[in-house]
Structures are given as structure tokens and as C-alpha cells.
Motif scaffolding. Structure first.
Motif, PDB file in Angstrom:
ATOM      1  N   PRO A 249       4.043  47.822  11.442  1.00 33.34           N
ATOM      2  CA  PRO A 249       5.065  46.776  11.504  1.00 33.34           C
ATOM      3  C   PRO A 249       6.490  47.257  11.797  1.00 33.34           C
ATOM      4  O   PRO A 249       7.451  46.609  11.390  1.00 33.34           O
ATOM      5  N   ILE A 250       6.626  48.368  12.506  1.00 34.64           N
ATOM      6  CA  ILE A 250       7.975  48.879  12.778  1.00 34.64           C
ATOM      7  C   ILE A 250       8.827  47.843  13.518  1.00 34.64           C
ATOM      8  O   ILE A 250       9.919  47.481  13.058  1.00 34.64           O
ATOM      9  N   PRO A 251       8.368  47.318  14.672  1.00 35.71           N
ATOM     10  CA  PRO A 251       9.238  46.381  15.402  1.00 35.71           C
ATOM     11  C   PRO A 251       9.467  45.052  14.689  1.00 35.71           C
ATOM     12  O   PRO A 251      10.573  44.497  14.777  1.00 35.71           O
ATOM     13  N   ILE A 252       8.457  44.513  13.993  1.00 31.89           N
ATOM     14  CA  ILE A 252       8.655  43.200  13.367  1.00 31.89           C
ATOM     15  C   ILE A 252       9.662  43.297  12.224  1.00 31.89           C
ATOM     16  O   ILE A 252      10.454  42.366  12.014  1.00 31.89           O
ATOM     17  N   LYS A 253       9.683  44.411  11.525  1.00 33.65           N
ATOM     18  CA  LYS A 253      10.704  44.553  10.482  1.00 33.65           C
ATOM     19  C   LYS A 253      12.094  44.651  11.111  1.00 33.65           C
ATOM     20  O   LYS A 253      13.064  44.073  10.602  1.00 33.65           O
ATOM     21  N   ALA A 254      12.191  45.357  12.228  1.00 35.66           N
ATOM     22  CA  ALA A 254      13.481  45.433  12.934  1.00 35.66           C
ATOM     23  C   ALA A 254      13.908  44.039  13.387  1.00 35.66           C
ATOM     24  O   ALA A 254      15.079  43.663  13.245  1.00 35.66           O
TER      25      ALA A 254
END
Length: 293
Positions: A249-254
């Protein structure tokens, strides 16, 4: 049958990377208000591999208490150790989970016979409906169709979250669908193709950011407004691609932090989104914001 947009909910973190329960409560209320059809906690998007067993239990207890029956709650209870998956499934069922999500065993890559016994053993240990999770890019193995045919006969195995991205495989899975066994898209860029095969909905990362949009897209398709649903899917493909530019979930948290949700960072070995991907994601979000203004 569970239908619609099921959000694979992120786990918000404080600055010290402890679980931010105040923010989790805020997200739960927001999703209910935005018409999300079901919450999934302890999925990959929720960083379950880095959560302790105590944190997992508390997240489930807290979520069920806050939701208070307003929408269904699904809980990830899979493991590559069958005994551990049984124990987790029994605990979360006792806490009151409405559905359990059980991933294929990863790393130790069992045989088809072992996979059948794995799913059967877990299913027989609880009386809750179970949705299988097929994601070979994460686990290193695909559920063979002959195994899927057998487990689909087990009364409380009620569906599969399919994230192989293999359309040929999906066509074969579609032949198994009936009133007791459903198909859910595990890929946000393939929701419409799966719905067209008789899919019941999506277990979505994208819905963390745009819950009402994803809910309405699925609802439109089910109400016969397929052109409107397709337009939504196609319009958001660039954003969806940006949301998977690095490991979920790196991009969705960003994206949620860009949107002002302040959900915190990630636990190692995951790290924050790289600057180039961050700027690209930010630009795609800005485009949509301008279009909707």
C-alpha cells in the motif's frame, strides 16, 4: 451474497508507527457515509504482515465495535501455516467478523492436494463465510481450477477474490459461479471485465481514496447502466495505474496523505513513495480534482 465495493482498508499509523485508532475510527465513519458496502481489515493493504497478533486482534475488535453492524466487516485471517490460519479464523469469527478472507499459503507453496486440505481444514473450523484470495504475484502460486472446483462445493466457502490478472483463468472461474459462490475483482483496473463475467463486486485499494465513486461504478453496472460504469473505470485508469506504481500500500497511503487524510507512513520493509512516483500520483489526483471542480 455480498456485493458492491469492499474497501481493503489501510491501517493508519502515528508518527511512532503505532496504530492510530483515532484515525481508524474517522476512516470507518467516512467510508460508511460514502456508501462503501463492506470493510476489509487485515488485508495486504492494511500492512498485515507487519502487525503483531495483539494489534491484529485489537484492530478487529475496534473496527467491529465502531461499525456496530451498519455494514459488513471482512477480516483477513489467512496464513501459510494452516494451524495459524485456523486459530486466526476462529478468533476473528468469535469476535464477530461477518466474512473471512483466506489467502493461498505463500512461500512454502504446497501441492494441489495440500492446498485443498488447507482450505478445507480452515473452512471446517468456523461457521463464517469464507472468501478465498488468489494473488499469485504475492504468493508464488495460483489456485488450480480443479482445486477451486472442489473448494467451491464447501458450503461456507462463498467466493474468491481474484487478482491473477489472467483473463483466461477468470473465464474458467466464471463457469463456477452460482448463488453460493461469487467472484470479486482483486484488481482495480479490471473491475468492469470481472463484473461482465458475473462478478459480485470488487475488493478495492482505489476505494480507500474514492469510496463513493467505486461504490457508484459497481452499482451502475448492476443496475444496467454499463456505459456509465465503463466511463468511470476508463476515466480513472491513469489514477489507478499511479496507485500501483510501487508495491501496495505504498502509493495509496501517499494518496491519502496528499488528500489530507493524514494516515501516516509505513512500517519497514515498506518505505515512502519515491519522489518521481509521488509527483506523478499528485499530478493525476490534481487532474481529477480540476475535472470535478
Amino acid at each position: 451474497m455480498l456485493t458492491g465495493s469492499i474497501v481493503a482498508l489501510i491501517t493508519p499509523m502515528k508518527e511512532d508507527l503505532s496504530v492510530n485508532y483515532e484515525k481508524l475510527a474517522e476512516l470507518i465513519e467516512w467510508h460508511i457515509a460514502q456508501q462503501t458496502d463492506c470493510l476489509l481489515v487485515l488485508g495486504t493493504t492494511g500492512e498485515s504482515p507487519t502487525l503483531s497478533s495483539d494489534e491484529e486482534s485489537e484492530i478487529v475488535r475496534f473496527t467491529l465495535e465502531k461499525v456496530a453492524g451498519r455494514i459488513p466487516v471482512m477480516v483477513g485471517s489467512g496464513s501459510n501455516a494452516t494451524a495459524q490460519a485456523v486459530a486466526k479464523s476462529q478468533e476473528f469469527a468469535q469476535l464477530g467478523a461477518d466474512y473471512l478472507l483466506v489467502i493461498t499459503p505463500y512461500y512454502n507453496k504446497t501441492s494441489p492436494r495440500g492446498l485443498l486440505q488447507h482450505f478445507t481444514t480452515i473452512a471446517q473450523s468456523v461457521d463464517k463465510p469464507i472468501i478465498l484470495y488468489n494473488v499469485p504475484s504475492r504468493t508464488g502460486m495460483n489456485i488450480p481450477l480443479d482445486v477451486l472446483k472442489e473448494v467451491a462445493k464447501i458450503p461456507n466457502i462463498v467466493g474468491i477474490k481474484e487478482a491473477s490478472g489472467d483473463l483466461g483463468y477468470l473465464m474458467q472461474v466464471a463457469t463456477l459461479l452460482n448463488d453460493n459462490f461469487a467472484l470479486y475483482s482483486g484488481n482495480d483496473d479490471m473491475v468492469l471485465p470481472i463484473l461482465s463475467l458475473g462478478g459480485a463486486g470488487v475488493i478495492s485499494v482505489w476505494a480507500n481514496l474514492m469510496p463513493k465513486t467505486v461504490h457508484e461504478m459497481v452499482q451502475n453496472f448492476k443496475e444496467g447502466k454499463s456505459a456509465a460504469a465503463l466511463a468511470t473505470q476508463l476515466k480513472h485508469l491513469p489514477l489507478i495505474d499511479a496507485l500501483f506504481s510501487e508495491t501496495n500500500p505504498i502509493p495509496i497511503k501517499a494518496a491519502l496523505n496528499i488528500a489530507g487524510k493524514n494516515v501516516g507512513s509505513l512500517r519497514l520493509p515498506l518505505v515512502d513513495l519515491s519522489p518521481s512516483h509521488y509527483e506523478h500520483l499528485k499530478a493525476e489526483m490534481a487532474k481529477l480534482e480540476e475535472e470535478q471542480a
